[in-house]
Design an enzyme around this catalytic site. Structure first.
Site, PDB file in Angstrom:
ATOM      1  N   TYR A 172       0.840  -1.194   0.000  1.00  0.00           N
ATOM      2  CA  TYR A 172       0.000   0.000   0.000  1.00  0.00           C
ATOM      3  C   TYR A 172       0.874   1.243   0.000  1.00  0.00           C
ATOM      4  O   TYR A 172       2.030   1.222   0.417  1.00  0.00           O
ATOM      5  CB  TYR A 172      -0.959   0.014   1.196  1.00  0.00           C
ATOM      6  N   CYS A 173       0.293   2.336  -0.489  1.00  0.00           N
ATOM      7  CA  CYS A 173       0.959   3.639  -0.441  1.00  0.00           C
ATOM      8  C   CYS A 173      -0.025   4.644   0.134  1.00  0.00           C
ATOM      9  O   CYS A 173      -0.937   4.270   0.871  1.00  0.00           O
ATOM     10  CB  CYS A 173       1.522   4.052  -1.800  1.00  0.00           C
ATOM     11  N   GLN A 174       0.125   5.930  -0.217  1.00  0.00           N
ATOM     12  CA  GLN A 174      -0.598   6.966   0.516  1.00  0.00           C
ATOM     13  C   GLN A 174      -2.109   6.971   0.281  1.00  0.00           C
ATOM     14  O   GLN A 174      -2.892   6.787   1.198  1.00  0.00           O
ATOM     15  CB  GLN A 174      -0.005   8.345   0.194  1.00  0.00           C
TER      16      GLN A 174
END
Length: 225
Positions: free
Chosen positions: A182-184
């Site tokens: 996952y990222c932002q």
């Protein structure tokens, strides 16, 4: 065409006027981007401007509009001002707004599909499903943001592997681990790109739909340890 309406015979006008102010505060791609970033946690104006890629003066003025609409709150620490999402209800509103647009507005759906066109074969995991996997030892949750962002707050049990170091997982983790990156936010490409690298190396990898933003909007807690 003017949107001015006389209140003659329209006693509810003032209520609708105030509702309209909230709508206008959301009617800006810059402000929507700032709100997405602030869902991760409190930031100074300088940090927020640098993360968003907007000028400091523009960021500050946009924050004033959001604050006037009571979508963000702030506090002063010496000469610095820190901003945060005003409440969990704001997060819920943003999540509902984004889902409605993606599900019902064809132009929005088309832009999202075009943006993620290279990753259409990845079947994402929802934040709700991820919550049931936190204690599964066969699942490895990977945060591909910068380490500083990871330390600010991350999904419990996640490990920090910035996107440019993602190949390190190939030797460091069991080959049969299921990797969920996952990222932002909902439109961040870092985690799909990382998952693509792992899939091409014959690893079982996918992403969290909506990234960390979706996790927070679902009520998920953040860890700093």
């Amino acid at each position: 065409m003017s949107d001015h309406v006389s209140d003659d015979g329209f006693p509810e006008l003032r209520i609708y006027t105030e509702l309209g102010r909230v709508g206008k505060a959301l009617a800006s791609p810059v402000r929507l981007r700032l709100l997405d970033i602030l869902e991760e946690g409190e930031r100074t104006v300088e940090d927020l401007a640098a993360t968003a890629g907007f000028g400091l003066k523009n960021t500050s003025s946009q924050l004033q509009i959001l604050r006037a609409a009571q979508l963000v709150a702030n506090r002063r620490d010496g000469v610095r001002i820190h901003y945060r999402i005003a409440s969990s209800q704001v997060s819920a509103l943003l999540g509902t707004f984004a889902r409605f647009a993606a599900d019902n507005v064809s132009a929005v759906r088309a832009e999202i599909d075009a943006y993620f066109v290279d990753h259409r074969d990845l079947i994402p995991v929802t934040a709700t499903d991820l919550a049931t996997m936190l204690d599964d030892d066969s699942v490895l949750i990977v945060d591909v943001r910068d380490r500083e962002e990871f330390e600010r707050g991350h999904i419990p049990g996640a490990i920090s592997v910035p996107q440019d170091q993602i190949r390190e997982l190939l030797d460091a983790q069991p080959a049969d681990a299921r990797i969920i990156a996952y990222c932002q936010g909902p439109y961040c490409l870092a985690s799909p790109n990382a998952a693509r690298t792992l899939v091409e190396a014959d690893r079982d990898a996918t992403v969290v739909e909506g990234g960390l933003t979706a996790w927070i909007r679902s009520g998920g807690a953040l860890s700093t340890s």
